[in-house]
Design a protein around this motif. Sequence first.
Motif, PDB file in Angstrom:
ATOM      1  N   ASN A   1      -3.955   0.371  -4.487  1.00 21.33           N
ATOM      2  CA  ASN A   1      -2.823   0.395  -3.539  1.00 21.33           C
ATOM      3  C   ASN A   1      -1.999   1.673  -3.698  1.00 21.33           C
ATOM      4  N   LEU A   2      -2.577   2.658  -4.363  1.00 22.31           N
ATOM      5  CA  LEU A   2      -1.901   3.960  -4.514  1.00 22.31           C
ATOM      6  C   LEU A   2      -2.874   5.054  -4.093  1.00 22.31           C
ATOM      7  N   HIS A   3      -2.452   5.852  -3.118  1.00 17.58           N
ATOM      8  CA  HIS A   3      -3.357   6.867  -2.578  1.00 17.58           C
ATOM      9  C   HIS A   3      -2.616   8.192  -2.460  1.00 17.58           C
ATOM     10  N   PHE A   4      -3.321   9.275  -2.732  1.00 16.80           N
ATOM     11  CA  PHE A   4      -2.725  10.607  -2.619  1.00 16.80           C
ATOM     12  C   PHE A   4      -3.459  11.349  -1.508  1.00 16.80           C
ATOM     13  N   SER A   5      -2.707  11.942  -0.594  1.00 16.71           N
ATOM     14  CA  SER A   5      -3.361  12.560   0.557  1.00 16.71           C
ATOM     15  C   SER A   5      -2.501  13.681   1.143  1.00 16.71           C
ATOM     16  N   SER A   6      -3.159  14.555   1.911  1.00 16.01           N
ATOM     17  CA  SER A   6      -2.405  15.616   2.600  1.00 16.01           C
ATOM     18  C   SER A   6      -2.192  15.246   4.060  1.00 16.01           C
ATOM     19  N   ASP A   7      -2.662  14.072   4.433  1.00 17.53           N
ATOM     20  CA  ASP A   7      -2.517  13.673   5.828  1.00 17.53           C
ATOM     21  C   ASP A   7      -1.140  13.038   6.048  1.00 17.53           C
ATOM     22  N   ILE A   8      -0.164  13.906   6.269  1.00 16.76           N
ATOM     23  CA  ILE A   8       1.218  13.461   6.367  1.00 16.76           C
ATOM     24  C   ILE A   8       1.436  12.629   7.633  1.00 16.76           C
ATOM     25  N   GLU A   9       0.888  13.111   8.747  1.00 16.80           N
ATOM     26  CA  GLU A   9       1.136  12.445  10.040  1.00 16.80           C
ATOM     27  C   GLU A   9       0.651  11.011  10.040  1.00 16.80           C
ATOM     28  N   LYS A  10      -0.612  10.821   9.667  1.00 14.06           N
ATOM     29  CA  LYS A  10      -1.212   9.481   9.729  1.00 14.06           C
ATOM     30  C   LYS A  10      -0.450   8.518   8.818  1.00 14.06           C
ATOM     31  N   ASN A  11      -0.072   9.011   7.652  1.00 12.83           N
ATOM     32  CA  ASN A  11       0.560   8.107   6.690  1.00 12.83           C
ATOM     33  C   ASN A  11       2.003   7.780   7.047  1.00 12.83           C
ATOM     34  N   ILE A  12       2.688   8.710   7.694  1.00 11.14           N
ATOM     35  CA  ILE A  12       4.038   8.365   8.187  1.00 11.14           C
ATOM     36  C   ILE A  12       3.886   7.301   9.280  1.00 11.14           C
ATOM     37  N   ALA A  13       2.911   7.532  10.160  1.00  9.57           N
ATOM     38  CA  ALA A  13       2.755   6.656  11.332  1.00  9.57           C
ATOM     39  C   ALA A  13       2.543   5.199  10.951  1.00  9.57           C
TER      40      ALA A  13
ATOM     41  N   GLN B   1       0.864  -1.188   0.000  1.00  8.29           N
ATOM     42  CA  GLN B   1       0.000   0.000   0.000  1.00  8.29           C
ATOM     43  C   GLN B   1       0.898   1.234   0.000  1.00  8.29           C
ATOM     44  N   ILE B   2       0.658   2.139  -0.934  1.00  3.25           N
ATOM     45  CA  ILE B   2       1.523   3.318  -1.052  1.00  3.25           C
ATOM     46  C   ILE B   2       0.699   4.594  -0.879  1.00  3.25           C
ATOM     47  N   ASN B   3       1.136   5.421   0.026  1.00  3.48           N
ATOM     48  CA  ASN B   3       0.478   6.715   0.240  1.00  3.48           C
ATOM     49  C   ASN B   3       1.446   7.831  -0.115  1.00  3.48           C
ATOM     50  N   VAL B   4       1.053   8.640  -1.088  1.00  2.22           N
ATOM     51  CA  VAL B   4       1.904   9.763  -1.483  1.00  2.22           C
ATOM     52  C   VAL B   4       1.306  11.008  -0.834  1.00  2.22           C
ATOM     53  N   VAL B   5       2.111  11.683  -0.024  1.00  4.47           N
ATOM     54  CA  VAL B   5       1.577  12.842   0.704  1.00  4.47           C
ATOM     55  C   VAL B   5       2.308  14.112   0.285  1.00  4.47           C
ATOM     56  N   ASP B   6       1.631  15.233   0.439  1.00  7.16           N
ATOM     57  CA  ASP B   6       2.231  16.500   0.035  1.00  7.16           C
ATOM     58  C   ASP B   6       1.572  17.618   0.832  1.00  7.16           C
ATOM     59  N   LEU B   7       2.374  18.625   1.169  1.00  8.73           N
ATOM     60  CA  LEU B   7       1.861  19.811   1.856  1.00  8.73           C
ATOM     61  C   LEU B   7       0.864  20.564   0.988  1.00  8.73           C
ATOM     62  N   ASN B   8       1.084  20.455  -0.310  1.00 11.02           N
ATOM     63  CA  ASN B   8       0.296  21.220  -1.259  1.00 11.02           C
ATOM     64  C   ASN B   8      -1.034  20.503  -1.560  1.00 11.02           C
ATOM     65  N   GLU B   9      -2.109  21.007  -0.914  1.00  4.15           N
ATOM     66  CA  GLU B   9      -3.394  20.311  -1.011  1.00  4.15           C
ATOM     67  C   GLU B   9      -3.975  20.371  -2.411  1.00  4.15           C
ATOM     68  N   GLN B  10      -3.664  21.482  -3.086  1.00  2.00           N
ATOM     69  CA  GLN B  10      -4.181  21.637  -4.449  1.00  2.00           C
ATOM     70  C   GLN B  10      -3.573  20.562  -5.364  1.00  2.00           C
ATOM     71  N   ARG B  11      -2.282  20.314  -5.164  1.00  5.92           N
ATOM     72  CA  ARG B  11      -1.608  19.307  -5.976  1.00  5.92           C
ATOM     73  C   ARG B  11      -2.202  17.912  -5.710  1.00  5.92           C
ATOM     74  N   ILE B  12      -2.465  17.649  -4.437  1.00 10.03           N
ATOM     75  CA  ILE B  12      -3.065  16.356  -4.082  1.00 10.03           C
ATOM     76  C   ILE B  12      -4.456  16.228  -4.721  1.00 10.03           C
ATOM     77  N   ALA B  13      -5.210  17.317  -4.703  1.00  8.24           N
ATOM     78  CA  ALA B  13      -6.553  17.270  -5.305  1.00  8.24           C
ATOM     79  C   ALA B  13      -6.441  16.933  -6.792  1.00  8.24           C
TER      80      ALA B  13
END
Length: 475
Positions: free
Chosen positions: A72-84, A32-44
């Motif tokens: 198994n590929l997800h894009f999100s701005s939730d950095i904390e949860k996905n690192i954890a 499972q891969i979560n790609v996270v980014d500070l930039n919410e617009q980019r994630i959208a």
Amino acid sequence: MKLEVKNICCIGAGYVGGPTMAVIADKCPHIQINVVDLNEQRIALWNSSDLSKLPIYEPGLDEIIERCRGRNLHFSSDIEKNIAKSDMVFISVNTPTKTKGVGAGKASDLKWIDACARQIAKFANGKTIVVEKSTLPVKTAQTVKKILDESEDNTKGNKKFKQFSVLSNPEFLAEGNAVDDLVNPDRVLIGGNDSESINILENIYLSWIDKSKIIKTNLWSSELSKLVANAFLAQRISSINSISALCEATGADINDVALAIGTDKRIGKYFLNPGPGFGGSCFKKDILNLTYICDYYGLKEVSAYWQKVIDINNWQNKRISEMVVEKLFGTITSKKIAILGFSFKSNTNDIRESPAINICKELMIEGCDLHIYDPKVNFEQIVSVIGESKSDLNKDNSHIINEGTWTFAKTVYSAADGADAIIITTEWSEFINIDWKMLSSLLRRPSWVFDTRSIVDTEYIESLGINVWRVGLGN
Ligand code: UDX
Ligand code: UDX
């Protein structure tokens, strides 16, 4: 430690993080891969149902996103949860050249890397493998490890309760060809000191890449190899561009010279295309970084040697705009010039360090009326680097560079309609297939084509009564 990685988090959903994670997800459906980014617009945009709206244009990427996104590929701005929840975290954030402070203009700005290391230290659980994907100065892994190990989130009463292993795994993907470079890489480089973690990362790549292509080194060799690979590639372009000027002066043809030298196996045929100078987010930044490191270690001659690669690149870029002015009788004030191509190379919408930017700025200083067309670059991107065009300003002329103006054109033919000159700045296949006969009827005479990418048939265009200048072609 588990040998099987189940969850990966990638910080940075940019040109590198997005395609790299998409290909890993495609090849490793069990992860499972979560790609996270500070930039919410980019994630959208990465999540947009209309695949033509993905933030990055790469041939073949949309199909992979369609197959893997939500599976198994997800894009999100939730950095904390996905690192954890991850066993492995890739750092794929940008590392631009510093603009101020120590090393300004040369050293890489590591503030984002520092911030990422702190976030990982804070939110990770148990044992985590941290993988440097971003191009970094040599010995950055040491800094990242120190932050991870010594952050207050990891040390309570001198007892460490999280474990980190840092690996360097630089990307060698070229934009516009990223998917193929990831699916069929020349090599995969993994640098590290901890063999167990190296094997775990290697295991992921073995899902689709032959073991013989995986090179394992220590951390510093891996970090340095990335900078050196880009420096060598850039050096070839400066070499061929320097010879293009000599060809123009002497009556030789750079295409013939490139063919003649490139058939020598020791030289090789790739990366010998002359052009308006290299662009893109990496070459200049990485060479500046290399020169900074050389200076730091007192290697002035080595630093000066690599600096010349950049100097030639700047010179090549500037001589094009100067030559256009000269050929158009020394003045381009109020003349219409079509610019074909704004991305730094074909098959990408990326304009970072694009040679077209300076060429346009220099020409606008001379007061001409540019009409810019690119198949993938949009109006807002162009505004972000050369300012607004007069027609969009409604009398507020503050962003206009001297007297020049520019207009966003929707087709090659509207850009060229009534133009005195056409400058081909990017080698898009659309420009290789231009209907020159039809175009010749649209141009104002005497008219010129300036081919900075050496892609046109000069004799044919000249037979239509158009003057042609082609990089590296002498008279
Ligand atoms: C890449 C490499 O990673 C870099 O080392 C290389 O030298 C240039 O190319 P790239 O993917 O092209 O970077 O950069 P970019 O498209 O700017 O993407 C980076 C992303 O990281 C941005 O979307 C930015 O918002 C994000 N970011 C940055 C974070 O999510 N967190 C941060 O702390 C900093
Ligand atoms: C580069 C490296 O190729 C890649 O391995 C690394 O990971 C990131 O940096 P990229 O910048 O995407 O990739 O593109 P590249 O194809 O290397 O082109 C860079 C610049 O050189 C472009 O402006 C391109 O037009 C120019 N170029 C390339 C030439 O002028 N002539 C050539 O023969 C090749």
